[in-house]
Design an enzyme around this catalytic site. Structure first.
Site, PDB file in Angstrom:
ATOM      1  N   CYS A  82     -37.621  27.657  21.454  1.00 55.47           N
ATOM      2  CA  CYS A  82     -38.114  27.919  22.804  1.00 55.47           C
ATOM      3  C   CYS A  82     -38.246  29.430  23.026  1.00 55.47           C
ATOM      4  O   CYS A  82     -39.055  30.082  22.375  1.00 55.47           O
ATOM      5  CB  CYS A  82     -37.236  27.227  23.835  1.00 55.47           C
ATOM      6  SG  CYS A  82     -38.039  27.064  25.464  1.00 55.47           S
ATOM      7  N   HIS A 193     -38.055  21.898  22.237  1.00 56.06           N
ATOM      8  CA  HIS A 193     -36.615  21.791  22.000  1.00 56.06           C
ATOM      9  C   HIS A 193     -36.358  20.659  21.007  1.00 56.06           C
ATOM     10  O   HIS A 193     -36.305  19.491  21.410  1.00 56.06           O
ATOM     11  CB  HIS A 193     -35.870  21.504  23.308  1.00 56.06           C
ATOM     12  CG  HIS A 193     -35.799  22.669  24.224  1.00 56.06           C
ATOM     13  ND1 HIS A 193     -34.796  23.615  24.141  1.00 56.06           N
ATOM     14  CD2 HIS A 193     -36.611  23.050  25.247  1.00 56.06           C
ATOM     15  CE1 HIS A 193     -34.984  24.528  25.069  1.00 56.06           C
ATOM     16  NE2 HIS A 193     -36.083  24.219  25.752  1.00 56.06           N
ATOM     17  N   GLU A 195     -33.630  19.815  19.664  1.00 60.60           N
ATOM     18  CA  GLU A 195     -32.349  19.174  19.963  1.00 60.60           C
ATOM     19  C   GLU A 195     -32.458  18.175  21.108  1.00 60.60           C
ATOM     20  O   GLU A 195     -31.531  17.388  21.331  1.00 60.60           O
ATOM     21  CB  GLU A 195     -31.295  20.240  20.290  1.00 60.60           C
ATOM     22  CG  GLU A 195     -31.393  20.885  21.664  1.00 60.60           C
ATOM     23  CD  GLU A 195     -32.448  21.960  21.810  1.00 60.60           C
ATOM     24  OE1 GLU A 195     -32.485  22.607  22.876  1.00 60.60           O
ATOM     25  OE2 GLU A 195     -33.244  22.175  20.859  1.00 60.60           O
TER      26      GLU A 195
END
Length: 213
Positions: A82, A193, A195
């Protein structure tokens, strides 16, 4: 032995979710806050949320810029996420002109305010969007990713790599093609992202961990 990944902690990221995802993918994780932490790292993740100028100011205040540049120059694997991806580039216009790390040639500029058909475009870009992969991604962290895999975005600015071959994946937003990932030698960046992107994102992080041997 599980590979050790150092996540750069400069006060501008959600470290817990990144840590949990990397651990799920087979890594041990430590946080790096000091220059020595970075210089000892075998692999680095630079996450981040917020404004480019603030992120770079935080890195400078903790004296982390030169260690990051040194390690990247030595070939240490470095993944930006990001804001962390955006700071890999030369500069940004967010909050005024600010120099970045300069590991990937290019700039960071605002997302368009209008769609390709002229209609107003909602900014920031928030939500799930499908990736379009560039050629050559089979050799990098996107090797287990397929065209159309959806990942989670939250951003108002976009990376504009100067070299087209440095853009590893794109996303369509309002009819505009936006760079979603950069890849240059040992340096990779994801605008989204991983994750928070479910199985598709974990596949990318797993490729990062597995590349460490």
């Amino acid at each position: 032995m599980r590979p050790l990944v150092t996540v750069v902690d400069y006060g501008r990221s959600n470290l817990l979710s990144v840590r949990r995802a990397l651990e799920h993918c087979g890594a041990d994780v430590c946080f790096g806050t000091q220059p020595g932490d970075i210089l000892r790292a075998r692999a680095l993740v630079l996450p981040g949320v917020g404004a480019f100028a603030d992120g770079m100011a935080r890195l400078r205040s903790q004296r982390l810029v030169e260690p990051l540049l040194q390690k990247a120059g030595e070939g240490t694997p470095l993944l930006g996420i990001c804001l962390g991806m955006q700071m890999l580039l030369d500069s940004s216009t967010e909050g005024g002109f600010t120099r970045g790390l300069g590991l990937v040639e290019g700039t960071v500029s605002p997302l368009p305010e209008t769609a390709a058909d002229g209609a107003p475009l909602k900014v920031p870009h928030i939500g799930w969007s499908p990736l379009r992969l560039a050629s050559g991604t089979e050799r990098g962290l996107l090797k287990n990713t397929r065209n159309g895999d959806e990942v989670y975005f939250v951003h108002s600015f976009q990376a504009l790599p100067r070299r087209g071959e440095d853009c590893a994946a794109t996303v369509e937003y309002g009819g505009h093609t936006v760079c979603a990932a950069v890849q240059r030698q040992n340096v990779t960046g994801f605008q989204f992202h991983p994750e928070k992107s479910g199985p598709a994102g974990l596949a990318m992080l797993r490729a990062f961990v597995e590349s460490l041997g």
